[in-house]
Design a protein around this motif. Structure first.
Motif, PDB file in Angstrom:
ATOM      1  N   LYS A   1      11.596  -0.199 -11.453  1.00  0.00           N
ATOM      2  CA  LYS A   1      10.402   0.501 -11.906  1.00  0.00           C
ATOM      3  C   LYS A   1       9.147  -0.206 -11.399  1.00  0.00           C
ATOM      4  CE  LYS A   1       8.022   2.324 -15.971  1.00  0.00           C
ATOM      5  NZ  LYS A   1       8.088   2.587 -17.416  1.00  0.00           N
ATOM      6  N   CYS A   2       9.083  -1.499 -11.618  1.00  0.00           N
ATOM      7  CA  CYS A   2       7.910  -2.248 -11.165  1.00  0.00           C
ATOM      8  C   CYS A   2       7.925  -2.453  -9.660  1.00  0.00           C
ATOM      9  CB  CYS A   2       7.845  -3.595 -11.883  1.00  0.00           C
ATOM     10  SG  CYS A   2       7.487  -3.462 -13.650  1.00  0.00           S
ATOM     11  N   PHE A   3       9.106  -2.731  -9.103  1.00  0.00           N
ATOM     12  CA  PHE A   3       9.198  -3.025  -7.672  1.00  0.00           C
ATOM     13  C   PHE A   3       8.761  -1.847  -6.811  1.00  0.00           C
ATOM     14  CE2 PHE A   3      11.454  -2.847  -3.652  1.00  0.00           C
ATOM     15  CZ  PHE A   3      11.158  -4.084  -3.106  1.00  0.00           C
ATOM     16  N   PHE A   4       9.165  -0.638  -7.186  1.00  0.00           N
ATOM     17  CA  PHE A   4       8.874   0.521  -6.346  1.00  0.00           C
ATOM     18  C   PHE A   4       7.481   1.092  -6.555  1.00  0.00           C
ATOM     19  CE2 PHE A   4      13.541   0.638  -5.940  1.00  0.00           C
ATOM     20  CZ  PHE A   4      13.649   0.733  -4.562  1.00  0.00           C
ATOM     21  N   GLY A   5       6.649   0.464  -7.398  1.00  0.00           N
ATOM     22  CA  GLY A   5       5.271   0.946  -7.438  1.00  0.00           C
ATOM     23  C   GLY A   5       4.439   0.680  -8.663  1.00  0.00           C
ATOM     24  N   VAL A   6       5.070   0.413  -9.823  1.00  0.00           N
ATOM     25  CA  VAL A   6       4.273   0.269 -11.042  1.00  0.00           C
ATOM     26  C   VAL A   6       3.479  -1.029 -11.055  1.00  0.00           C
ATOM     27  CG1 VAL A   6       4.376   0.044 -13.564  1.00  0.00           C
ATOM     28  CG2 VAL A   6       5.722   1.796 -12.399  1.00  0.00           C
TER      29      VAL A   6
ATOM     30  N   GLU B   1       0.808  -1.207   0.000  1.00  0.00           N
ATOM     31  CA  GLU B   1       0.000   0.000   0.000  1.00  0.00           C
ATOM     32  C   GLU B   1       0.849   1.269   0.000  1.00  0.00           C
ATOM     33  OE1 GLU B   1       1.014  -1.237   4.071  1.00  0.00           O
ATOM     34  OE2 GLU B   1       0.067  -2.253   2.373  1.00  0.00           O
ATOM     35  N   ALA B   2       2.107   1.176   0.461  1.00  0.00           N
ATOM     36  CA  ALA B   2       2.967   2.354   0.501  1.00  0.00           C
ATOM     37  C   ALA B   2       3.703   2.580  -0.812  1.00  0.00           C
ATOM     38  CB  ALA B   2       3.977   2.222   1.645  1.00  0.00           C
ATOM     39  N   ALA B   3       3.658   1.620  -1.721  1.00  0.00           N
ATOM     40  CA  ALA B   3       4.304   1.760  -3.021  1.00  0.00           C
ATOM     41  C   ALA B   3       3.362   2.510  -3.957  1.00  0.00           C
ATOM     42  CB  ALA B   3       4.651   0.388  -3.592  1.00  0.00           C
ATOM     43  N   VAL B   4       3.849   3.608  -4.535  1.00  0.00           N
ATOM     44  CA  VAL B   4       2.967   4.503  -5.291  1.00  0.00           C
ATOM     45  C   VAL B   4       3.511   4.743  -6.693  1.00  0.00           C
ATOM     46  CG1 VAL B   4       1.964   6.818  -5.393  1.00  0.00           C
ATOM     47  CG2 VAL B   4       2.200   5.658  -3.185  1.00  0.00           C
ATOM     48  N   PHE B   5       2.635   4.651  -7.686  1.00  0.00           N
ATOM     49  CA  PHE B   5       2.906   5.063  -9.060  1.00  0.00           C
ATOM     50  C   PHE B   5       1.859   6.107  -9.402  1.00  0.00           C
ATOM     51  CE2 PHE B   5       2.330   3.866 -13.769  1.00  0.00           C
ATOM     52  CZ  PHE B   5       3.264   4.796 -14.183  1.00  0.00           C
TER      53      PHE B   5
ATOM     54  N   ILE C   1       7.407   7.600  -9.020  1.00  0.00           N
ATOM     55  CA  ILE C   1       7.225   6.265  -8.449  1.00  0.00           C
ATOM     56  C   ILE C   1       8.010   6.277  -7.144  1.00  0.00           C
ATOM     57  CG2 ILE C   1       7.579   3.793  -8.814  1.00  0.00           C
ATOM     58  CD1 ILE C   1       7.977   4.579 -11.850  1.00  0.00           C
ATOM     59  N   TYR C   2       7.387   5.873  -6.043  1.00  0.00           N
ATOM     60  CA  TYR C   2       8.147   5.923  -4.798  1.00  0.00           C
ATOM     61  C   TYR C   2       7.670   4.882  -3.791  1.00  0.00           C
ATOM     62  CZ  TYR C   2       4.294   9.294  -4.079  1.00  0.00           C
ATOM     63  OH  TYR C   2       3.074   9.925  -4.043  1.00  0.00           O
ATOM     64  N   HIS C   3       8.639   4.410  -3.018  1.00  0.00           N
ATOM     65  CA  HIS C   3       8.388   3.388  -2.001  1.00  0.00           C
ATOM     66  C   HIS C   3       9.636   3.225  -1.144  1.00  0.00           C
ATOM     67  CE1 HIS C   3       7.063  -0.237  -0.017  1.00  0.00           C
ATOM     68  NE2 HIS C   3       8.020  -0.950  -0.551  1.00  0.00           N
ATOM     69  N   ASP C   4       9.434   3.017   0.126  1.00  0.00           N
ATOM     70  CA  ASP C   4      10.507   2.636   1.047  1.00  0.00           C
ATOM     71  C   ASP C   4      11.679   3.620   1.014  1.00  0.00           C
ATOM     72  OD1 ASP C   4      11.426   1.061   3.053  1.00  0.00           O
ATOM     73  OD2 ASP C   4      11.927  -0.681   1.813  1.00  0.00           O
ATOM     74  N   GLY C   5      11.359   4.928   0.936  1.00  0.00           N
ATOM     75  CA  GLY C   5      12.389   5.947   1.021  1.00  0.00           C
ATOM     76  C   GLY C   5      13.107   6.268  -0.273  1.00  0.00           C
TER      77      GLY C   5
END
Length: 262
Positions: free
Chosen positions: A168-173, A56-60, A120-124
């Motif tokens: 790219k996919c891991f952090f939110g896409v 839920e914290a991973a955003v695209f 795209i952002y996640h985990d800092g």
């Protein structure tokens, strides 16, 4: 019409779909089995839900374009330093890296740029997809300030356990953007020029350890995109030299020496 003979034992009987009602023995069994099946389904759902990574914290920010300004670092991967402590990893549209787009825009490391794209952002960590290509990149001139042509720190040789992911996919896409279900997509993204990232975990067996992320290059700093496919999404033990560029780490290592963690 001939009727089936009734059993002399009232507890006997079996279910026949075209006859009304259930025999007493089947009714008793269903009263016990059905509640157990419902409880089992609820418990299984809870276990599976709790075992999933918190996406839920991973955003695209799909469909929402932003502009950011920063200095293009002379790093092995395209990083835009937006402050002394933070840099954004730049990627291209679709399954492509950002270098071709930056070259088409005629920009060089050390220049101050304004870039429009999708965050795209996640985990800092933050990435930007340059969605509209070279037209979204604007050169603001030569930059002054923190050095752009060398790492902020050289941290020596380290040994890490983790998995190679497509950032790219891991952090939110994509959700999920890791593991074997996503492996073929990750390979295509990395082969298309998106930089591979090592997701390192200090307690991978328990699944609840601290994670750190490392851009991955060869021992001499060369790109590994065409050689790294066998290592994507599988556990790996990697030793290499680590550098820090703003809030990103880079590990330089030779894939032929990578192994399965013990």
């Amino acid at each position: 019409m001939e009727q089936f003979p009734k059993s002399k034992n009232k507890g006997d009987g079996f279910f026949v779909g075209y006859l009304p009602g259930l025999p007493p023995s089947a009714r008793r069994a269903m009263r016990v089995v059905l509640p157990l099946l419902v409880l089992l389904a609820i418990a299984l759902g809870l276990v599976l839900g709790m075992s999933q990574r918190g996406e839920e914290a991973a955003v695209f920010e799909f469909g929402h374009e932003r502009s950011i300004t920063g200095v293009l670092l002379d790093a092995p991967e395209p990083l835009l330093r937006i402050s002394p402590e933070r840099a954004v990893l730049l990627i291209g549209y679709g399954k492509h890296g950002a270098w071709a787009t930056l070259e088409a825009a005629g920009v060089q490391p050390g220049q101050n740029l304004e870039i429009a794209g999708t965050l795209i952002y996640h985990d800092g960590h933050t990435l930007m997809e340059i969605t509209r290509g070279a037209e979204a990149v604007r050169n603001l001139g030569e930059a002054t300030g923190p050095a752009f042509d060398r790492p902020d720190a050289e941290l020596g040789t380290v040994a890490l356990n983790g998995k190679i992911v497509d950032p790219k996919c891991f952090f939110g896409v994509m959700k999920p953007g890791e593991g074997k279900p996503h492996r073929s997509c990750a390979i295509r993204c990395i082969e298309g020029g998106i930089p591979p990232v090592l997701m390192a975990e200090d307690k991978p067996a328990e699944g609840a350890g601290t994670r750190a992320y490392f851009l991955v290059r060869g021992a001499s700093g060369e790109a590994l995109n065409a050689r790294i496919a066998p290592h994507v999404a599988v556990p790996r033990h990697i030793e290499g030299v680590v550098e820090q560029w703003a809030n990103w780490y880079l590990i330089r290592s030779e894939p032929n020496a990578w192994s399965t963690p013990k």
